[in-house]
Design a protein around this motif. Structure first.
Motif, PDB file in Angstrom:
ATOM      1  N   ALA A 199       5.085 -17.248  -7.147  1.00  0.00           N
ATOM      2  CA  ALA A 199       5.125 -15.807  -7.455  1.00  0.00           C
ATOM      3  C   ALA A 199       5.405 -15.007  -6.190  1.00  0.00           C
ATOM      4  N   SER A 200       4.744 -15.362  -5.118  1.00  0.00           N
ATOM      5  CA  SER A 200       4.912 -14.638  -3.860  1.00  0.00           C
ATOM      6  C   SER A 200       6.358 -14.761  -3.360  1.00  0.00           C
ATOM      7  N   ASP A 241       3.756 -11.492   1.688  1.00  0.00           N
ATOM      8  CA  ASP A 241       3.606 -10.275   0.875  1.00  0.00           C
ATOM      9  C   ASP A 241       3.685  -9.007   1.736  1.00  0.00           C
ATOM     10  N   THR A 254      -0.904  -6.745 -12.321  1.00  0.00           N
ATOM     11  CA  THR A 254       0.549  -6.890 -12.156  1.00  0.00           C
ATOM     12  C   THR A 254       0.916  -8.245 -11.552  1.00  0.00           C
ATOM     13  N   GLY A 255      -0.005  -8.861 -10.804  1.00  0.00           N
ATOM     14  CA  GLY A 255       0.254 -10.186 -10.249  1.00  0.00           C
ATOM     15  C   GLY A 255       0.558 -11.199 -11.339  1.00  0.00           C
ATOM     16  N   ARG A 270      11.932  -7.410  -8.379  1.00  0.00           N
ATOM     17  CA  ARG A 270      10.964  -6.303  -8.374  1.00  0.00           C
ATOM     18  C   ARG A 270      11.488  -5.158  -9.237  1.00  0.00           C
ATOM     19  N   TYR A 303       4.278 -11.398 -12.035  1.00  0.00           N
ATOM     20  CA  TYR A 303       4.997 -12.196 -11.030  1.00  0.00           C
ATOM     21  C   TYR A 303       4.653 -13.677 -11.182  1.00  0.00           C
ATOM     22  N   ARG A 304       3.395 -13.957 -11.504  1.00  0.00           N
ATOM     23  CA  ARG A 304       2.991 -15.357 -11.690  1.00  0.00           C
ATOM     24  C   ARG A 304       3.674 -15.961 -12.918  1.00  0.00           C
ATOM     25  N   ARG A 349       0.586 -16.512   2.374  1.00  0.00           N
ATOM     26  CA  ARG A 349       0.910 -15.564   1.296  1.00  0.00           C
ATOM     27  C   ARG A 349       0.763 -14.123   1.806  1.00  0.00           C
ATOM     28  N   ARG A 395       7.643  -8.742   3.676  1.00  0.00           N
ATOM     29  CA  ARG A 395       8.944  -8.617   2.998  1.00  0.00           C
ATOM     30  C   ARG A 395       9.478  -7.183   3.151  1.00  0.00           C
ATOM     31  N   ALA A 434       8.658 -12.716  -5.618  1.00  0.00           N
ATOM     32  CA  ALA A 434       8.326 -11.286  -5.494  1.00  0.00           C
ATOM     33  C   ALA A 434       9.015 -10.646  -4.296  1.00  0.00           C
ATOM     34  N   GLY A 493      -2.369  -4.725  -7.784  1.00  0.00           N
ATOM     35  CA  GLY A 493      -1.233  -5.492  -7.284  1.00  0.00           C
ATOM     36  C   GLY A 493      -1.045  -5.305  -5.798  1.00  0.00           C
ATOM     37  N   ARG A 494       0.209  -5.248  -5.375  1.00  0.00           N
ATOM     38  CA  ARG A 494       0.513  -5.085  -3.952  1.00  0.00           C
ATOM     39  C   ARG A 494       1.170  -3.748  -3.660  1.00  0.00           C
ATOM     40  N   ASP A 495       1.887  -3.209  -4.677  1.00  0.00           N
ATOM     41  CA  ASP A 495       2.677  -1.987  -4.450  1.00  0.00           C
ATOM     42  C   ASP A 495       2.476  -0.974  -5.562  1.00  0.00           C
TER      43      ASP A 495
END
Ligand code: DC
Length: 242
Positions: free
Chosen positions: A103-104, A188, A41-42, A113, A45-46, A184, A191, A107, A133-135
């Protein structure tokens, strides 16, 4: 719930964690070994970060671009995964540190999002899916069959990134890479919308002292158990309906 409708009977494996923990390398190997669909998923965003930089987009334009960008993520023969913007293969361009930082930053925008959610939920059709990803275990697939939080110390993640850059023939200063990664991580995790955090029911895999092969082995073991369990449950319910 939208994500439940999209999930159907497929098995979804959600892997979250900070930059440089090895999520991509581990998930790609697991997807190849078990024939799962994979989504980094990154990369989404990238890709939006790349367009933001290239087109010098203002915030309001970034949200509009999030819904209109011609992004695709595909497995190629041989199990390589490539990211595309229309007919341009942007896989390498997305790896640049400047694009990771862009991207960060984008995001952290809630509207961005939101705009990128349905792509992540619909990806892979009815195939079993692993995504990182992150979430992804907290927001994208809260009902994932298995959630993994893959992490490693900042020191170790920065060292790996330096070795990776040196392997590509690039000059890399440890202190610069460390500082960029710390920044980063901070953005990340700090937020207000969908911050990087382990889902309550995630299995923690700390790769600080593991080789890549050992990390893959641990995750493969968890994923195989989940797939076997899903197959068992499916057989049981078929038997019950006869
Ligand atoms: O995984 P990555 O390093 O390629 O991700 C790049 C940036 O995109 C990351 O710093 C934060 C953002 N991102 C995110 O907010 N949510 C995701 N699910 C994936 C990435």
């Amino acid at each position: 719930m939208t994500d439940r409708v999209a999930k159907g009977n497929r098995v979804v494996i959600a892997v979250d964690g900070p930059a440089g923990a090895g999520k991509g390398a581990v998930c790609r190997a697991v997807a190849r070994e078990l024939g799962l669909a994979y989504l980094e998923t990154g990369a989404i965003y990238r890709a939006l970060g790349l367009l933001t930089v290239r087109e010098a987009l203002a915030d309001a334009q970034i949200v509009a671009r999030a819904t209109s960008m011609p992004f695709a993520y595909r497995a190629q023969d041989g199990g390589n995964f490539r990211a595309w913007l229309a007919d341009e293969d942007v896989t390498e361009a997305l790896r640049a540190e400047t694009i990771g930082q862009a991207a960060s930053r984008i995001a952290a925008m809630p509207a961005v999002r939101q705009a990128l959610l349905s792509f992540q939920r619909l990806y892979g059709g009815q195939s079993h899916l692993i995504l990182d990803g992150r979430d992804v275990g907290t927001i994208v697939w809260p009902d994932a069959d298995l959630k993994i939080f893959l992490t490693a110390s900042l020191q170790e993640r920065a060292s790996r990134r330096v070795r990776e850059l040196q392997g590509m023939g690039k000059n890399a200063s440890f202190s610069e890479v460390y500082a960029a990664m710390a920044e980063r991580d901070h953005r990340d995790a700090g937020r207000s919308t969908a911050p990087l955090q382990a889902a309550e029911d995630a299995v923690l895999v700390d790769t600080t002292t593991l080789t890549l092969e050992e990390s893959i082995k641990q995750v493969l073991h968890l994923v195989k158990n989940t797939l076997n369990q899903a197959e068992f449950t499916c057989r049981e319910s078929l038997a019950g309906s006869r």
